[in-house]
Structure formats: structure tokens, C-alpha cells
Design a protein around this motif. Structure first.
Motif, PDB file in Angstrom:
ATOM      1  N   GLU A  97       0.830  -1.211   0.000  1.00  0.00           N
ATOM      2  CA  GLU A  97       0.000   0.000   0.000  1.00  0.00           C
ATOM      3  C   GLU A  97       0.862   1.258   0.000  1.00  0.00           C
ATOM      4  O   GLU A  97       0.545   2.241  -0.673  1.00  0.00           O
ATOM      5  CB  GLU A  97      -0.948  -0.020   1.198  1.00  0.00           C
ATOM      6  CG  GLU A  97      -2.075  -1.032   1.030  1.00  0.00           C
ATOM      7  CD  GLU A  97      -2.831  -1.331   2.313  1.00  0.00           C
ATOM      8  OE1 GLU A  97      -3.927  -1.920   2.219  1.00  0.00           O
ATOM      9  OE2 GLU A  97      -2.330  -1.005   3.418  1.00  0.00           O
ATOM     10  N   TYR A  98       1.954   1.233   0.767  1.00  0.00           N
ATOM     11  CA  TYR A  98       2.871   2.374   0.733  1.00  0.00           C
ATOM     12  C   TYR A  98       3.426   2.582  -0.678  1.00  0.00           C
ATOM     13  O   TYR A  98       3.533   3.711  -1.163  1.00  0.00           O
ATOM     14  CB  TYR A  98       4.034   2.153   1.704  1.00  0.00           C
ATOM     15  CG  TYR A  98       3.724   2.496   3.146  1.00  0.00           C
ATOM     16  CD1 TYR A  98       3.332   3.775   3.524  1.00  0.00           C
ATOM     17  CD2 TYR A  98       3.843   1.535   4.143  1.00  0.00           C
ATOM     18  CE1 TYR A  98       3.053   4.092   4.838  1.00  0.00           C
ATOM     19  CE2 TYR A  98       3.570   1.838   5.473  1.00  0.00           C
ATOM     20  CZ  TYR A  98       3.175   3.125   5.811  1.00  0.00           C
ATOM     21  OH  TYR A  98       2.912   3.433   7.115  1.00  0.00           O
ATOM     22  N   ARG A  99       3.776   1.485  -1.351  1.00  0.00           N
ATOM     23  CA  ARG A  99       4.312   1.613  -2.713  1.00  0.00           C
ATOM     24  C   ARG A  99       3.250   2.165  -3.660  1.00  0.00           C
ATOM     25  O   ARG A  99       3.551   2.983  -4.540  1.00  0.00           O
ATOM     26  CB  ARG A  99       4.844   0.254  -3.197  1.00  0.00           C
ATOM     27  CG  ARG A  99       6.105  -0.196  -2.473  1.00  0.00           C
ATOM     28  CD  ARG A  99       6.791  -1.358  -3.189  1.00  0.00           C
ATOM     29  NE  ARG A  99       5.978  -2.570  -3.198  1.00  0.00           N
ATOM     30  CZ  ARG A  99       5.998  -3.504  -2.249  1.00  0.00           C
ATOM     31  NH1 ARG A  99       6.784  -3.357  -1.189  1.00  0.00           N
ATOM     32  NH2 ARG A  99       5.237  -4.584  -2.354  1.00  0.00           N
ATOM     33  N   LEU A 100       1.994   1.742  -3.470  1.00  0.00           N
ATOM     34  CA  LEU A 100       0.900   2.263  -4.296  1.00  0.00           C
ATOM     35  C   LEU A 100       0.724   3.757  -4.067  1.00  0.00           C
ATOM     36  O   LEU A 100       0.587   4.532  -5.023  1.00  0.00           O
ATOM     37  CB  LEU A 100      -0.405   1.529  -3.956  1.00  0.00           C
ATOM     38  CG  LEU A 100      -1.683   2.124  -4.579  1.00  0.00           C
ATOM     39  CD1 LEU A 100      -1.644   2.020  -6.092  1.00  0.00           C
ATOM     40  CD2 LEU A 100      -2.930   1.445  -4.020  1.00  0.00           C
ATOM     41  N   ILE A 101       0.717   4.180  -2.803  1.00  0.00           N
ATOM     42  CA  ILE A 101       0.541   5.601  -2.486  1.00  0.00           C
ATOM     43  C   ILE A 101       1.652   6.424  -3.103  1.00  0.00           C
ATOM     44  O   ILE A 101       1.409   7.503  -3.668  1.00  0.00           O
ATOM     45  CB  ILE A 101       0.476   5.782  -0.950  1.00  0.00           C
ATOM     46  CG1 ILE A 101      -0.847   5.216  -0.422  1.00  0.00           C
ATOM     47  CG2 ILE A 101       0.620   7.250  -0.563  1.00  0.00           C
ATOM     48  CD1 ILE A 101      -0.862   4.973   1.065  1.00  0.00           C
ATOM     49  N   LYS A 102       2.862   5.918  -3.027  1.00  0.00           N
ATOM     50  CA  LYS A 102       3.987   6.630  -3.651  1.00  0.00           C
ATOM     51  C   LYS A 102       3.807   6.707  -5.169  1.00  0.00           C
ATOM     52  O   LYS A 102       4.045   7.748  -5.786  1.00  0.00           O
ATOM     53  CB  LYS A 102       5.302   5.931  -3.305  1.00  0.00           C
ATOM     54  CG  LYS A 102       6.530   6.654  -3.822  1.00  0.00           C
ATOM     55  CD  LYS A 102       7.812   5.954  -3.410  1.00  0.00           C
ATOM     56  CE  LYS A 102       9.036   6.728  -3.898  1.00  0.00           C
ATOM     57  NZ  LYS A 102      10.303   6.027  -3.540  1.00  0.00           N
ATOM     58  N   ALA A 103       3.344   5.614  -5.763  1.00  0.00           N
ATOM     59  CA  ALA A 103       3.188   5.559  -7.221  1.00  0.00           C
ATOM     60  C   ALA A 103       2.135   6.541  -7.728  1.00  0.00           C
ATOM     61  O   ALA A 103       2.258   7.077  -8.833  1.00  0.00           O
ATOM     62  CB  ALA A 103       2.833   4.135  -7.653  1.00  0.00           C
ATOM     63  N   ILE A 104       1.086   6.799  -6.940  1.00  0.00           N
ATOM     64  CA  ILE A 104       0.031   7.714  -7.408  1.00  0.00           C
ATOM     65  C   ILE A 104       0.295   9.164  -7.013  1.00  0.00           C
ATOM     66  O   ILE A 104      -0.524  10.041  -7.266  1.00  0.00           O
ATOM     67  CB  ILE A 104      -1.361   7.273  -6.910  1.00  0.00           C
ATOM     68  CG1 ILE A 104      -1.457   7.329  -5.387  1.00  0.00           C
ATOM     69  CG2 ILE A 104      -1.705   5.891  -7.440  1.00  0.00           C
ATOM     70  CD1 ILE A 104      -2.865   7.069  -4.851  1.00  0.00           C
ATOM     71  N   GLY A 105       1.441   9.412  -6.378  1.00  0.00           N
ATOM     72  CA  GLY A 105       1.816  10.800  -6.108  1.00  0.00           C
ATOM     73  C   GLY A 105       1.690  11.248  -4.675  1.00  0.00           C
ATOM     74  O   GLY A 105       1.827  12.444  -4.384  1.00  0.00           O
ATOM     75  N   GLY A 106       1.460  10.319  -3.741  1.00  0.00           N
ATOM     76  CA  GLY A 106       1.371  10.693  -2.337  1.00  0.00           C
ATOM     77  C   GLY A 106       2.744  10.809  -1.699  1.00  0.00           C
ATOM     78  O   GLY A 106       3.645  10.024  -1.991  1.00  0.00           O
ATOM     79  N   ASP A 107       2.895  11.814  -0.838  1.00  0.00           N
ATOM     80  CA  ASP A 107       4.153  12.014  -0.114  1.00  0.00           C
ATOM     81  C   ASP A 107       4.033  11.630   1.353  1.00  0.00           C
ATOM     82  O   ASP A 107       5.040  11.394   2.029  1.00  0.00           O
ATOM     83  CB  ASP A 107       4.583  13.483  -0.210  1.00  0.00           C
ATOM     84  CG  ASP A 107       4.825  13.914  -1.644  1.00  0.00           C
ATOM     85  OD1 ASP A 107       5.683  13.306  -2.300  1.00  0.00           O
ATOM     86  OD2 ASP A 107       4.137  14.841  -2.115  1.00  0.00           O
ATOM     87  N   ALA A 108       2.811  11.610   1.867  1.00  0.00           N
ATOM     88  CA  ALA A 108       2.547  11.212   3.243  1.00  0.00           C
ATOM     89  C   ALA A 108       1.153  10.606   3.288  1.00  0.00           C
ATOM     90  O   ALA A 108       0.323  10.853   2.415  1.00  0.00           O
ATOM     91  CB  ALA A 108       2.641  12.407   4.190  1.00  0.00           C
TER      92      ALA A 108
END
Length: 273
Positions: A199-210
Motif C-alpha cells: 500500500e505504501y508503494r501504491l501511495i507513492k506511485a500515485i503521487g502521495g508524499d505522506a
């Protein structure tokens, strides 16, 4: 004939106004472990959430559960020491209810803080991240259902959820105070579980920083109500990390938030003034 929601909001606001006759122009919502911020306020009135008609009650450690009214740096403020979360079992309507009460009290600018997991490479525990934008795909929109025309339009524009002028001001304040303020996109999730590595990798992939479990629903309702919004994440843990065997605990999140609290307090004091 006012709707049931509008009637409830009116009753809550009138209860507060009967005890506090001033008009706060700034509202502040404090995140996990950040309750000591209130020691900086010249407190004129404290009201436990349990005394407020139609108000939810905080159930999470690190959220004290009272409405504080007073003065900060010469400005009248209303402060939520303890917020409500979807994961506690509250509806999005209940989570965002206090924001609408603030609007009815006269609040024009809303400042929010939260504890968040760092996703962006280079973040470290204790960093403050100015929220430039958010991703709300993983949370339920609090405006679902009949629209309250007295509160805002059916289809509010979300192209600038976080006020650019306030962000620019925060940059100036941070520079003056010698802080290395980060900036990024906050991703709202429901919780209460911390995220998996995938899930962290997904959030990073869609542009999330935190990533965190609050804020987004409150901000949507604030924008719907025509408020200006500024928000900061305290990075209390790191989701993207080298050691895949490490775990995150709520106690560590609270401790990291407490350590960063003096910097956040100084920043918010300057923003309010």
C-alpha cells in the motif's frame, strides 16, 4: 423549515455562543499527540465535547476531547483538542460536523495538523510537511447525500483545497524560524490499520508524499463552506524504509508528534497572527 442537520448545527453553535460571546475567525484542529499546543493559548473558555449537543466524542489516545476558545497571538481562536476519525465508527458527516459548527461560529480560516507516515524519499521522523494537495480516493466523501444549500454548493471546486497565500506565508515563517519545512501531497486512508508495504508503494506511485487517517474529510467540508484552509503533517513514522521487518506502533507515533510539537506550535502561532 431547516433540515435536521441545520437544526443540530444551530443548537450546537448557540450553546457555544451562550458561553463565549466573541467571534473566533480562526479554527484549529489538532492531530494525534499535539494537544499541548493549547498551553500557548490564553484560554477564555473550555467545553468538553460531552457537554456539546450533537457533538461526537474522541475515543483515541492522544486526543483530549474538548473545545477551547480564547486568544492566540492577539487573535480569537476556537481549537479542537482532539478530533474524530472514520475508523472510530463515526460517519463522514460526524467526522466533519465540528468544521461546520466552526463556520457557524464565524470561522473563516481553518488550520489543521495531523500525524502522518512519510512516503517521500528523504523524509525523516519529526519533519513538518506543508500539505499542498491531497488524494481522497481511499476515503468516503462527507458531502454524499442531500446537499445543504445553506452551507455550500452541490459541486464544490477542489482545485485549491489548501490556500496558496497561506502556504506562501508558512514558507516565510519557516524560513524566519530556521525550519526546514517539507511540502507534499497528503493521502487520506480510513485506518485504523497502518499501511502494508504494498500500500505504501501504491501511495507513492500515485503521487502521495505522506499518508494518514484524518484531515481529508474535514478539508472537503471546509472548502464546501467557503473557508480558507492550511494544513501541516508531522511525519511520525516512515512507510518507505530499508528495513522491511520494522513495525509501527501508535505509541511511537505519539512520541514523535510530541517531539515535533514545539516547531508546529511556533509555526501555527505565527500563521494565526
Amino acid at each position: 423549515m431547516p433540515s435536521a442537520l441545520m437544526q443540530q448545527l444551530k443548537e450546537t453553535a448557540e450553546y457555544i455562543q451562550a458561553q463565549y460571546p466573541h467571534t473566533p475567525k480562526t479554527g484549529i484542529i489538532l492531530g494525534s499527540g499535539l494537544g499541548n499546543f493549547t498551553s500557548e493559548i490564553n484560554i477564555e473558555k473550555e467545553i468538553p465535547y460531552t457537554d456539546l449537543p450533537h457533538f461526537p466524542v474522541s475515543t483515541v489516545v492522544g486526543h483530549s476531547g474538548k473545545l477551547i476558545l480564547g486568544e492566540l497571538n492577539g487573535a480569537k481562536v476556537v481549537v479542537m483538542a482532539g478530533r474524530f476519525h472514520f475508523y472510530e465508527g463515526y460517519s463522514p458527516l460526524q467526522v466533519s460536523y465540528p468544521v461546520r459548527v466552526m463556520k457557524m461560529l464565524g470561522v473563516e480560516t481553518l488550520l489543521l495538523s495531523n500525524a502522518a507516515g512519510g512516503v517521500q524519499a528523504g523524509f525523516k521522523v519529526g519533519d513538518l510537511m506543508i500539505i499542498k494537495d491531497h488524494i481522497s480516493l481511499f476515503t468516503i466523501n462527507p458531502l454524499l447525500g442531500p446537499n445543504e444549500e445553506e452551507l455550500g454548493t452541490r459541486f464544490p471546486d477542489m482545485s485549491e483545497p489548501y490556500n496558496k497565500a497561506l502556504i506562501a506565508k508558512a514558507r516565510e515563517v519557516g524560513q524566519r524560524l530556521g525550519y526546514n519545512l517539507k511540502e507534499g501531497v497528503y493521502t487520506g486512508v480510513t485506518g485504523p490499520t497502518f499501511e502494508t508495504h504494498a500500500e505504501y508503494r501504491l501511495i507513492k506511485a500515485i503521487g502521495g508524499d505522506a499518508v494518514g487517517m484524518s484531515t481529508v474529510q474535514e478539508v472537503i467540508v471546509a472548502i464546501h463552506a467557503g473557508m480558507k484552509v492550511f494544513a501541516v503533517s508531522v511525519i511520525t513514522d516512515l512507510g518507505i524504509r530499508d528495513d522491511d521487518t520494522s513495525i509501527i506502533t501508535h505509541e511511537e507515533v505519539l512520541a514523535a508528534a510530541k517531539d515535533a510539537e514545539p516547531k508546529l506550535t511556533a509555526l501555527f502561532k505565527e500563521m494565526v497572527s
